[in-house]
Design a protein around this motif. Structure first.
Motif, mmCIF file in Angstrom:
data_model
loop_
_atom_site.group_PDB
_atom_site.id
_atom_site.type_symbol
_atom_site.label_atom_id
_atom_site.label_comp_id
_atom_site.label_asym_id
_atom_site.label_seq_id
_atom_site.Cartn_x
_atom_site.Cartn_y
_atom_site.Cartn_z
ATOM 1 N N LYS A 76 61.881 43.972 37.947
ATOM 2 C CA LYS A 76 60.762 43.267 37.317
ATOM 3 C C LYS A 76 60.641 41.845 37.854
ATOM 4 C CE LYS A 76 59.714 46.759 34.869
ATOM 5 N NZ LYS A 76 58.531 47.526 35.318
ATOM 6 N N TYR A 78 62.772 39.010 40.759
ATOM 7 C CA TYR A 78 63.839 38.779 41.741
ATOM 8 C C TYR A 78 63.590 37.405 42.341
ATOM 9 C CZ TYR A 78 66.479 39.480 46.151
ATOM 10 O OH TYR A 78 67.330 39.354 47.215
ATOM 11 N N GLY A 79 64.553 36.508 42.178
ATOM 12 C CA GLY A 79 64.374 35.158 42.705
ATOM 13 C C GLY A 79 65.685 34.608 43.239
ATOM 14 N N VAL A 80 65.593 33.811 44.291
ATOM 15 C CA VAL A 80 66.808 33.227 44.881
ATOM 16 C C VAL A 80 66.567 31.783 45.327
ATOM 17 C CG1 VAL A 80 67.582 35.472 45.761
ATOM 18 C CG2 VAL A 80 66.389 33.893 47.291
ATOM 19 N N PRO B 47 61.730 45.157 47.962
ATOM 20 C CA PRO B 47 61.403 44.041 47.052
ATOM 21 C C PRO B 47 60.737 42.838 47.719
ATOM 22 C CG PRO B 47 63.622 44.866 46.606
ATOM 23 C CD PRO B 47 63.134 45.593 47.818
ATOM 24 N N THR B 48 61.030 42.595 48.987
ATOM 25 C CA THR B 48 60.456 41.413 49.635
ATOM 26 C C THR B 48 59.377 41.781 50.652
ATOM 27 O OG1 THR B 48 62.182 41.367 51.348
ATOM 28 C CG2 THR B 48 62.617 40.117 49.339
ATOM 29 N N GLN B 51 56.089 39.850 52.102
ATOM 30 C CA GLN B 51 56.135 38.823 53.159
ATOM 31 C C GLN B 51 55.327 39.247 54.391
ATOM 32 O OE1 GLN B 51 57.483 36.613 50.744
ATOM 33 N NE2 GLN B 51 57.686 35.643 52.751
ATOM 34 N N LEU B 89 62.144 23.604 55.458
ATOM 35 C CA LEU B 89 63.041 24.721 55.165
ATOM 36 C C LEU B 89 62.545 25.439 53.923
ATOM 37 C CD1 LEU B 89 66.554 23.086 55.611
ATOM 38 C CD2 LEU B 89 65.514 24.802 57.095
ATOM 39 N N HIS B 90 62.879 26.709 53.863
ATOM 40 C CA HIS B 90 62.542 27.521 52.707
ATOM 41 C C HIS B 90 63.667 27.337 51.703
ATOM 42 C CE1 HIS B 90 60.884 31.765 51.528
ATOM 43 N NE2 HIS B 90 60.705 30.861 50.582
ATOM 44 N N ALA B 91 63.360 26.755 50.541
ATOM 45 C CA ALA B 91 64.396 26.424 49.559
ATOM 46 C C ALA B 91 64.623 27.539 48.550
ATOM 47 C CB ALA B 91 64.032 25.130 48.836
ATOM 48 N N GLU B 92 63.532 28.118 48.066
ATOM 49 C CA GLU B 92 63.635 29.169 47.044
ATOM 50 C C GLU B 92 62.502 30.166 47.245
ATOM 51 O OE1 GLU B 92 63.735 27.796 42.978
ATOM 52 O OE2 GLU B 92 64.736 25.932 43.540
ATOM 53 N N GLN B 93 62.722 31.376 46.738
ATOM 54 C CA GLN B 93 61.667 32.395 46.720
ATOM 55 C C GLN B 93 61.835 33.221 45.458
ATOM 56 O OE1 GLN B 93 59.207 32.777 49.056
ATOM 57 N NE2 GLN B 93 58.291 34.386 47.805
ATOM 58 N N HIS B 94 60.736 33.439 44.762
ATOM 59 C CA HIS B 94 60.770 34.189 43.499
ATOM 60 C C HIS B 94 59.639 35.209 43.493
ATOM 61 C CE1 HIS B 94 63.525 31.195 41.733
ATOM 62 N NE2 HIS B 94 62.849 30.347 42.477
ATOM 63 N N TYR B 95 59.941 36.403 42.996
ATOM 64 C CA TYR B 95 58.925 37.444 42.843
ATOM 65 C C TYR B 95 58.915 37.948 41.407
ATOM 66 C CZ TYR B 95 59.285 37.856 47.937
ATOM 67 O OH TYR B 95 59.310 37.603 49.278
ATOM 68 N N GLU B 96 57.706 38.215 40.922
ATOM 69 C CA GLU B 96 57.550 38.993 39.684
ATOM 70 C C GLU B 96 56.803 40.268 40.060
ATOM 71 O OE1 GLU B 96 56.138 36.877 36.098
ATOM 72 O OE2 GLU B 96 56.263 35.122 37.396
ATOM 73 N N TYR B 97 57.364 41.397 39.618
ATOM 74 C CA TYR B 97 56.784 42.695 39.955
ATOM 75 C C TYR B 97 56.057 43.242 38.739
ATOM 76 C CZ TYR B 97 60.230 42.005 43.604
ATOM 77 O OH TYR B 97 60.979 41.468 44.623
#
Lengths: 129, 160
Positions: A76, A78-80, B47-48, B51, B89-97
Motif C-alpha cells: 500500500k 513504500y518509501g525510502v 513497486p518502483t 519510474q 542527489l535523490h534524497a528520498e522516494q515514496h510511493y502510495e499504491y
C-alpha cells in the motif's frame, strides 16, 4: 498472507554490483544521468571517484525483497531515504521487519545494507495482510 | 499547479525490461499465461516501475542524448526532486499504491512541486531539499500511484 509483529525477511538482492547492472537500470528506467554511467562525467561534474548506482536501483532491488516476501500486489505504501551511495563492487542485503499490524495493514521497517554493514537505503512499507 | 500531464502506455516489454533491471524474474511481471499472473488479473508491475514514465516525459532532463526538436531542458538548481545533474542527489522516494497497474493500461502522469526546505549538512555544506509529486491515473481516471520524490542540492560533492 498473515504477518505478525516481529516477522522478518532478509535476502541478498544483488551481489558485486557492476557497471552492466547500472547501465541496464538506466536503459530500463530512462534515467540517463551521466553520473551513473560516464566515469569521466562522474569525476568532472561532481568530483566522484567513479560512477555509482542509481538510488532507485537500490530501491527497486529492495522492492524485490518486498514482493518476494509479500507477493506482487500487497503493498500500500513504500518509501525510502537514500543514506549512502552504492558503488561498483558492492553487495546489498535487504531486510524487513514487521513493527506493527493494525486493521489488516502491516507496517514494515526496512534497511538495505552493503557488504560493510552500512545502510544504503532505510525506509518503511505498509502492506495489506 | 499540476501540468496537463502526459501519457505513459504500460506495455509488456517495458515491464519485462524493468523487472530484469531489478533482477526480478517472478512470472507476474512477465508471463501472462502463468497461473500466478492470472490470479492477479494479468501482468502487474514492480513497486518502483512507474519510474519508467521518464521515457515518455517530454521535458525529462536526465536524458541528454534523446533526439529532440528543441534543446534539452535544463534542471533548475534546487528544483524538482529526484536528483539531477552535477550535485543534485535523490534524497528520498515514496510511493502510495491505490490501484494496481496492469499491462495494457495507459496512464496519465501529472506532476506538481511539493514542499521545499534547507538544512545545514555535515559533509556537503548547505543542503536544499525540494519535493516533486507525481500522480499516475489509468484510462478510467482511477488514481493508481502517488509518487513523492525528494531531491537535494549540495554545495560541494559528498565524499563517501
Amino acid at each position: 498472507m498473515t504477518l505478525k509483529v516481529g516477522d522478518k525477511h532478509e535476502q541478498v538482492v544483488i551481489e558485486n554490483v557492476n557497471r552492466s547492472h547500472i547501465v541496464k537500470y538506466a536503459g530500463a528506467s530512462g534515467d540517463f544521468n551521466p553520473l551513473h554511467h560516464d566515469e569521466g562525467a562522474a569525476q568532472a561534474m561532481a568530483g566522484y571517484p567513479s560512477v555509482f548506482a542509481h538510488g532507485m536501483l537500490s530501491m527497486g532491488l529492495t522492492g524485490r525483497m518486498l514482493t518476494d516476501w509479500l507477493g506482487p500486489v500487497a503493498l500500500k505504501k513504500y518509501g525510502v531515504r537514500f543514506t549512502k551511495q552504492v558503488w561498483p563492487g558492492d553487495t546489498l542485503t535487504a531486510k524487513g521487519e514487521v513493527v506493527s499490524v493494525d486493521n489488516g495493514l502491516a507496517t514494515i521497517k526496512l534497511v538495505t545494507t552493503n557488504q560493510n554493514g552500512e545502510s544504503v537505503v532505510e525506509g518503511e512499507a505498509v502492506a495489506a495482510v | 499547479m499540476a501540468d496537463e500531464g502526459f501519457e505513459f502506455p504500460v506495455d509488456r516489454t517495458q515491464v519485462m525490461l524493468f523487472a530484469r533491471s531489478v533482477l526480478d524474474i517472478r512470472p507476474e511481471f512477465s508471463d501472462p499465461n502463468d497461473p500466478a499472473t492470472k490470479a492477479v488479473g494479468g501482468i502487474v508491475t514492480p513497486p518502483t516501475f512507474v519510474q519508467c514514465s521518464a521515457h515518455w516525459q517530454p521535458n525529462y532532463p536526465l536524458d541528454l542524448t534523446r533526439p529532440r526538436k528543441d534543446p534539452a531542458p535544463q534542471r533548475a538548481a534546487g528544483g524538482g526532486g529526484g536528483g539531477g545533474l552535477g550535485r543534485g542527489l535523490h534524497a528520498e522516494q515514496h510511493y502510495e499504491y491505490h490501484h494496481p497497474i496492469h499491462v495494457g493500461d495507459t496512464l496519465t502522469v501529472t506532476q506538481k512541486p511539493g514542499k521545499s526546505w534547507e538544512k545545514e549538512g555535515r559533509r556537503g555544506g548547505k543542503l536544499k531539499f525540494s519535493e516533486s509529486i507525481t500522480e499516475y491515473r489509468n484510462q478510467d481516471g482511477v488514481l493508481c500511484v502517488t509518487a513523492t520524490s525528494v531531491g537535494v542540492q549540495t554545495e560541494r560533492a559528498v565524499d563517501q
